[in-house]
Scaffold this active site. Structure first.
Site, PDB file in Angstrom:
ATOM      1  N   CYS A   2       0.838  -1.191   0.000  1.00 22.54           N
ATOM      2  CA  CYS A   2       0.000   0.000   0.000  1.00 22.54           C
ATOM      3  C   CYS A   2       0.881   1.253   0.000  1.00 22.54           C
ATOM      4  O   CYS A   2       1.886   1.313   0.705  1.00 22.54           O
ATOM      5  CB  CYS A   2      -0.958   0.071   1.173  1.00 22.54           C
ATOM      6  SG  CYS A   2      -2.094  -1.306   1.252  1.00 22.54           S
ATOM      7  N   ARG A  27       4.024  -0.375  -4.692  1.00 22.10           N
ATOM      8  CA  ARG A  27       3.748  -0.891  -3.352  1.00 22.10           C
ATOM      9  C   ARG A  27       2.460  -1.710  -3.300  1.00 22.10           C
ATOM     10  O   ARG A  27       2.162  -2.328  -2.271  1.00 22.10           O
ATOM     11  CB  ARG A  27       3.642   0.274  -2.357  1.00 22.10           C
ATOM     12  CG  ARG A  27       4.867   1.139  -2.308  1.00 22.10           C
ATOM     13  CD  ARG A  27       4.674   2.254  -1.330  1.00 22.10           C
ATOM     14  NE  ARG A  27       4.710   1.756   0.030  1.00 22.10           N
ATOM     15  CZ  ARG A  27       5.808   1.694   0.777  1.00 22.10           C
ATOM     16  NH1 ARG A  27       6.953   2.114   0.297  1.00 22.10           N
ATOM     17  NH2 ARG A  27       5.755   1.216   1.992  1.00 22.10           N
ATOM     18  N   TRP A  79      -2.618  -2.868  -1.716  1.00 21.73           N
ATOM     19  CA  TRP A  79      -2.329  -4.302  -1.809  1.00 21.73           C
ATOM     20  C   TRP A  79      -3.261  -4.942  -0.787  1.00 21.73           C
ATOM     21  O   TRP A  79      -3.112  -4.736   0.416  1.00 21.73           O
ATOM     22  CB  TRP A  79      -0.867  -4.579  -1.467  1.00 21.73           C
ATOM     23  CG  TRP A  79      -0.474  -6.010  -1.716  1.00 21.73           C
ATOM     24  CD1 TRP A  79      -0.063  -6.565  -2.893  1.00 21.73           C
ATOM     25  CD2 TRP A  79      -0.447  -7.070  -0.753  1.00 21.73           C
ATOM     26  NE1 TRP A  79       0.209  -7.902  -2.717  1.00 21.73           N
ATOM     27  CE2 TRP A  79      -0.017  -8.242  -1.416  1.00 21.73           C
ATOM     28  CE3 TRP A  79      -0.758  -7.158   0.610  1.00 21.73           C
ATOM     29  CZ2 TRP A  79       0.125  -9.478  -0.765  1.00 21.73           C
ATOM     30  CZ3 TRP A  79      -0.623  -8.387   1.254  1.00 21.73           C
ATOM     31  CH2 TRP A  79      -0.186  -9.515   0.556  1.00 21.73           C
ATOM     32  N   ASN A 105      -1.792   1.990   5.549  1.00 23.35           N
ATOM     33  CA  ASN A 105      -0.911   0.906   5.120  1.00 23.35           C
ATOM     34  C   ASN A 105      -0.558   0.109   6.373  1.00 23.35           C
ATOM     35  O   ASN A 105      -0.130   0.699   7.364  1.00 23.35           O
ATOM     36  CB  ASN A 105       0.362   1.502   4.490  1.00 23.35           C
ATOM     37  CG  ASN A 105       1.467   0.488   4.296  1.00 23.35           C
ATOM     38  OD1 ASN A 105       1.199  -0.713   4.162  1.00 23.35           O
ATOM     39  ND2 ASN A 105       2.701   0.949   4.281  1.00 23.35           N
ATOM     40  N   GLY A 106      -0.763  -1.214   6.336  1.00 23.28           N
ATOM     41  CA  GLY A 106      -0.446  -2.038   7.508  1.00 23.28           C
ATOM     42  C   GLY A 106      -1.665  -2.851   7.907  1.00 23.28           C
ATOM     43  O   GLY A 106      -2.585  -3.051   7.102  1.00 23.28           O
ATOM     44  N   GLU A 488      17.764 -17.757  -6.527  1.00 16.23           N
ATOM     45  CA  GLU A 488      17.385 -16.442  -7.042  1.00 16.23           C
ATOM     46  C   GLU A 488      16.796 -16.574  -8.454  1.00 16.23           C
ATOM     47  O   GLU A 488      15.792 -15.930  -8.772  1.00 16.23           O
ATOM     48  CB  GLU A 488      18.614 -15.522  -7.021  1.00 16.23           C
ATOM     49  CG  GLU A 488      18.390 -14.117  -7.523  1.00 16.23           C
ATOM     50  CD  GLU A 488      17.387 -13.294  -6.714  1.00 16.23           C
ATOM     51  OE1 GLU A 488      16.954 -13.714  -5.631  1.00 16.23           O
ATOM     52  OE2 GLU A 488      17.015 -12.217  -7.208  1.00 16.23           O
ATOM     53  N   LYS A 492      12.936 -15.506  -9.432  1.00 19.46           N
ATOM     54  CA  LYS A 492      12.637 -14.540 -10.499  1.00 19.46           C
ATOM     55  C   LYS A 492      11.616 -15.141 -11.469  1.00 19.46           C
ATOM     56  O   LYS A 492      10.678 -14.486 -11.885  1.00 19.46           O
ATOM     57  CB  LYS A 492      13.911 -14.165 -11.270  1.00 19.46           C
ATOM     58  CG  LYS A 492      14.860 -13.264 -10.514  1.00 19.46           C
ATOM     59  CD  LYS A 492      14.350 -11.844 -10.457  1.00 19.46           C
ATOM     60  CE  LYS A 492      14.814 -11.076  -9.249  1.00 19.46           C
ATOM     61  NZ  LYS A 492      14.372 -11.514  -7.938  1.00 19.46           N
ATOM     62  N   GLU A 495       8.078 -15.470  -9.737  1.00 15.33           N
ATOM     63  CA  GLU A 495       7.326 -14.242  -9.464  1.00 15.33           C
ATOM     64  C   GLU A 495       6.954 -13.488 -10.730  1.00 15.33           C
ATOM     65  O   GLU A 495       5.931 -12.810 -10.760  1.00 15.33           O
ATOM     66  CB  GLU A 495       8.046 -13.341  -8.454  1.00 15.33           C
ATOM     67  CG  GLU A 495       9.320 -12.703  -8.897  1.00 15.33           C
ATOM     68  CD  GLU A 495       9.965 -11.835  -7.798  1.00 15.33           C
ATOM     69  OE1 GLU A 495       9.266 -11.311  -6.919  1.00 15.33           O
ATOM     70  OE2 GLU A 495      11.194 -11.683  -7.847  1.00 15.33           O
ATOM     71  N   HIS A 511      18.262 -37.320  -3.635  1.00 18.20           N
ATOM     72  CA  HIS A 511      17.618 -37.683  -2.362  1.00 18.20           C
ATOM     73  C   HIS A 511      16.094 -37.530  -2.437  1.00 18.20           C
ATOM     74  O   HIS A 511      15.434 -37.473  -1.407  1.00 18.20           O
ATOM     75  CB  HIS A 511      18.201 -36.834  -1.226  1.00 18.20           C
ATOM     76  CG  HIS A 511      19.667 -37.080  -1.025  1.00 18.20           C
ATOM     77  ND1 HIS A 511      20.150 -38.242  -0.454  1.00 18.20           N
ATOM     78  CD2 HIS A 511      20.758 -36.361  -1.377  1.00 18.20           C
ATOM     79  CE1 HIS A 511      21.476 -38.205  -0.437  1.00 18.20           C
ATOM     80  NE2 HIS A 511      21.873 -37.075  -1.000  1.00 18.20           N
ATOM     81  N   LYS A 610       6.044  -4.438  -3.981  1.00 23.49           N
ATOM     82  CA  LYS A 610       7.479  -4.246  -3.832  1.00 23.49           C
ATOM     83  C   LYS A 610       7.907  -4.309  -2.367  1.00 23.49           C
ATOM     84  O   LYS A 610       8.937  -4.880  -2.035  1.00 23.49           O
ATOM     85  CB  LYS A 610       7.851  -2.879  -4.430  1.00 23.49           C
ATOM     86  CG  LYS A 610       9.316  -2.529  -4.330  1.00 23.49           C
ATOM     87  CD  LYS A 610      10.124  -3.370  -5.278  1.00 23.49           C
ATOM     88  CE  LYS A 610      11.600  -3.084  -5.210  1.00 23.49           C
ATOM     89  NZ  LYS A 610      12.361  -4.153  -5.873  1.00 23.49           N
TER      90      LYS A 610
HETATM   91  O1  M6R Z   1      12.971  -4.879   0.705  1.00 18.95           O
HETATM   92  P1  M6R Z   1      13.491  -6.251   1.047  1.00 18.95           P
HETATM   93  O2  M6R Z   1      14.849  -6.489   0.521  1.00 18.95           O
HETATM   94  O3  M6R Z   1      13.394  -6.530   2.509  1.00 18.95           O
HETATM   95  O4  M6R Z   1      12.507  -7.253   0.326  1.00 18.95           O
HETATM   96  C1  M6R Z   1      12.626  -8.636   0.534  1.00 18.95           C
HETATM   97  C2  M6R Z   1      11.759  -9.404  -0.421  1.00 18.95           C
HETATM   98  O5  M6R Z   1      10.416  -9.054  -0.255  1.00 18.95           O
HETATM   99  C3  M6R Z   1      12.159  -9.177  -1.890  1.00 18.95           C
HETATM  100  O6  M6R Z   1      13.495  -9.504  -2.109  1.00 18.95           O
HETATM  101  C4  M6R Z   1      11.270 -10.019  -2.815  1.00 18.95           C
HETATM  102  O7  M6R Z   1      11.518 -11.374  -2.622  1.00 18.95           O
HETATM  103  C5  M6R Z   1      11.459  -9.618  -4.268  1.00 18.95           C
HETATM  104  N1  M6R Z   1      10.178  -9.559  -4.905  1.00 18.95           N
HETATM  105  C6  M6R Z   1      12.326 -10.536  -5.015  1.00 18.95           C
HETATM  106  O8  M6R Z   1      12.449 -10.186  -6.356  1.00 18.95           O
END
Ligand code: M6R
Length: 615
Positions: A2, A27, A79, A105-106, A488, A492, A495, A511, A610
């Protein structure tokens, strides 16, 4: 999660709010809404829309209805947590009289109790959100004679949870009231205007005179004036924020989307992060760290705590710390760390890693670590973020604002900063000889050029990714430094492209997960040269023997690796512990291409935001 924007003192209030919402959309983008006071009519004017990427345009379509001389206004991009993304659940929420409006927000954790109390006294709630209770609580306080500022302070004393809020009232049309607990919020002003925003970028278009609010502080923002109180009504001084960049850095700059812009900014992000911190002779200096050499020598154990991509950076850091500095190191997911009663003492240094410096799981983990007696350092990209203000010391990356939801340049800058920190620790503790320190420093300083050379291959990476764009199941494998890269790469792809992508240490497949491998499976393997290369390739053979197609991240010109797999993503060779910085780039490109081929919005992937400010 948000975004909040608020402004007072300008006839262009609605335009400022909508421009702010566009910058804050990263956000959350389930819905958007604005409200402005109409001083002449003594009422509020509100517009809301829940149309994912189209919400802000729907608000723009109604601009001909706005009051001619608007007073204070607030806007919100959502969000969804409580209640689905509908117009009725979109913020701002108003009270029964239609004279109080609030954005939030929260999460208000005790909203059910509060709602039951409000319902019993005849309030009519019109949404399924936790937020709306705040509007009705403020309504009651105002009815009892409080000003808007006093009403917000009283109502927040009854609230449990994390929040940032901004409120307006039709009876005080120039006033914005803003408050926060854990969730971020800043305030700012010029001589004639006042502004409130969830982040610096959204406020910068109005002013550079910005202030941070601490937990449980309530700001009364009027045109050209900000006064801040604690919840008991005692006046306090907010902290000035210094911002080193301009709003243009938060724009696309000619790229089709933020993600491709940010991928191409990676050499610069790493160069800026290393600047002045490492000398080619292996010397190091990290000013903001605020831990003396003596304190660093006394550290017996390091724990990296983070979420998502930042956690993956922690997994690399842990290896660099152990190998270069010879100190025991672990990495842990913040949402787990916080609740498992970790054993920490004053010999433990906890390093929380967070691009935003706001992620609530990491923030609470950091507070828990401090409660348990550990020293805490925050690695973040946001100066004056909540984490950087609460930590004992900070490690700043200098990547500039990252807007795309998928972390790219900030992840690379984190890796560069963490490796710089590992080198610093090694030097201070005398763990490496001078020539070893210089060798590592040289490798780190060569990373920006290696990244430039990697990005020059972007078309090759895209061509490989296009061949696999229809595939629904991927496996990502790596060993040692290759495993965090595999994690990673899989994150990517999940998401952005919405396809299943599982990452495993390559040696772990036999395993259990290997039973999933059959013709048609696609395995992406990190196969740059290292002491474990032969073992990695042994695992590749096991996958190919069962019919999998294999895509390898491999060293430039490594024909042997290329001959053993179906496709290669070639990268320049760098020393093993620095290789994640380079090796992750083709996997970002891979995910980007597959996502675009599937018609997905790479900057705003579904269900994500984000900044994650809820647990
Ligand atoms: O702002 P932060 O680094 O704490 O965020 C952590 C994760 O939310 C962030 O890395 C998230 O996994 C991304 N969408 C990855 O691309």
């Amino acid at each position: 999660m948000c975004g909040i924007i608020g402004v007072t003192g300008t006839p262009d209030a609605c335009e400022v709010l909508l421009a702010g919402l566009e910058l804050l959309e990263y956000r959350g983008y389930d819905s958007a809404g604005i409200v402005v006071a109409d001083p002449e009519a003594g009422t509020l004017w509100r517009a809301r829309a829940a149309e994912r990427a189209g919400s802000i345009q729907r608000l723009r379509d109604r601009l001909d209805e706005v009051p001619a001389t608007p007073g204070a206004g607030v806007g919100h991009t959502r969000w969804a947590t409580h209640g689905p993304p509908t117009d009725a659940n979109a913020h701002p929420h108003i009270d029964c009289t239609g004279r109080v409006a609030i954005v939030h927000n929260g999460i208000i954790e005790n909203y059910r109790d509060l709602a039951a109390r409000l319902d019993a006294t005849g309030h009519k709630r019109t949404s399924a959100t936790d937020t709306e209770v705040l509007a009705h609580l403020i309504e009651d306080e105002v009815e009892a004679g409080a000003s808007l500022g006093e009403a917000v302070r009283r109502c927040l004393r009854a609230v449990r949870g994390d929040f940032a809020i901004a409120a307006v009232h039709a009876a005080e049309p120039d006033l914005l009231v803003a408050a926060r607990r854990t969730s971020p919020l800043i305030v700012g002003k010029t001589e004639t205007v006042g502004v409130v925003a969830s982040d610096v970028a959204a406020a910068l278009a109005t002013t550079r005179e910005l202030y941070a609010l601490d937990d449980d502080q309530v700001a009364e923002v009027r045109p050209g004036a900000i006064v801040v109180y604690d919840l008991d009504g005692v006046r306090v001084e907010p902290t000035r924020i210094e911002v080193a960049w301009g709003v243009r850095r938060a724009m696309k700059g000619g790229y089709p989307d933020f993600m491709s812009k940010e991928i191409h900014e990676q050499p610069q992000a790493v160069r800026d992060t290393l600047l002045g911190r490492i000398g080619s002779d292996g010397s190091t200096e990290i000013e903001e760290l605020a831990l003396s050499d003596e304190e660093l020598r006394a550290v017996r154990r390091l724990v990296f705590v983070a979420c998502g991509s930042s956690y993956h950076a922690g997994l690399v850091a842990r290896q660099a710390i152990e190998r270069w500095a010879g100190v025991a190191a672990e990495a842990e997911v913040a949402s787990e760390f916080r609740y498992r009663q970790p054993v920490l003492d004053d010999g433990t240094l906890v390093v929380v890693i967070s691009q935003s410096g706001e992620t609530v799981d990491t923030l609470h983990a950091m507070r828990e670590a401090r409660r348990r007696g550990a020293r805490v350092v925050a690695l973040t990209n946001v100066v004056d973020s909540v984490m950087s203000r609460e930590a004992d010391g900070v490690l700043y990356t200098r990547a500039g604002p990252e807007i795309g939801v998928a972390s790219t340049k900030c992840h690379l800058a984190q890796l560069a900063m963490l490796e710089t920190f590992a080198l610093h620790l090694a030097r201070v503790r005398g763990a490496l000889a001078g020539d070893e320190l210089a060798g590592i420093a040289g490798a780190l300083l060569s990373l920006p050029d290696a990244l430039q050379a990697t990005l020059a291959r972007a078309d090759e990476f895209a061509a490989v990714a296009e061949r696999f764009a229809e595939v629904e199941d991927f496996y990502f494998l790596g060993r040692r430094t290759g495993f965090p890269v595999a994690l990673e790469g899989a994150l990517k792809l999940k998401e952005l492209a919405y396809v299943r992508a599982e990452a495993y240490p390559a040696g772990e497949m036999k395993h259990g997960p290997i039973s999933l491998i059959e013709p048609g499976a696609v395995v992406v393997v990190i196969a740059t040269r290292s002491s474990l290369w032969e073992k990695v390739m042994g695992n590749v053979e096991e996958m190919r023997a069962r019919g999998a197609s294999v895509v390898a991240v491999a060293d430039e010109g490594d024909d042997e690796t290329a001959g053993l797999v179906d496709a290669v993503l070639e990268v320049p060779s760098v020393i093993e512990l620095c290789s994640p910085v380079v090796n992750v780039v083709p996997l970002q490109s891979f995910a980007y291409t597959v996502a675009r081929a599937r018609g997905n919005d790479v900057d705003r992937p579904r269900n994500l935001a984000k900044v994650v400010t809820v647990e």
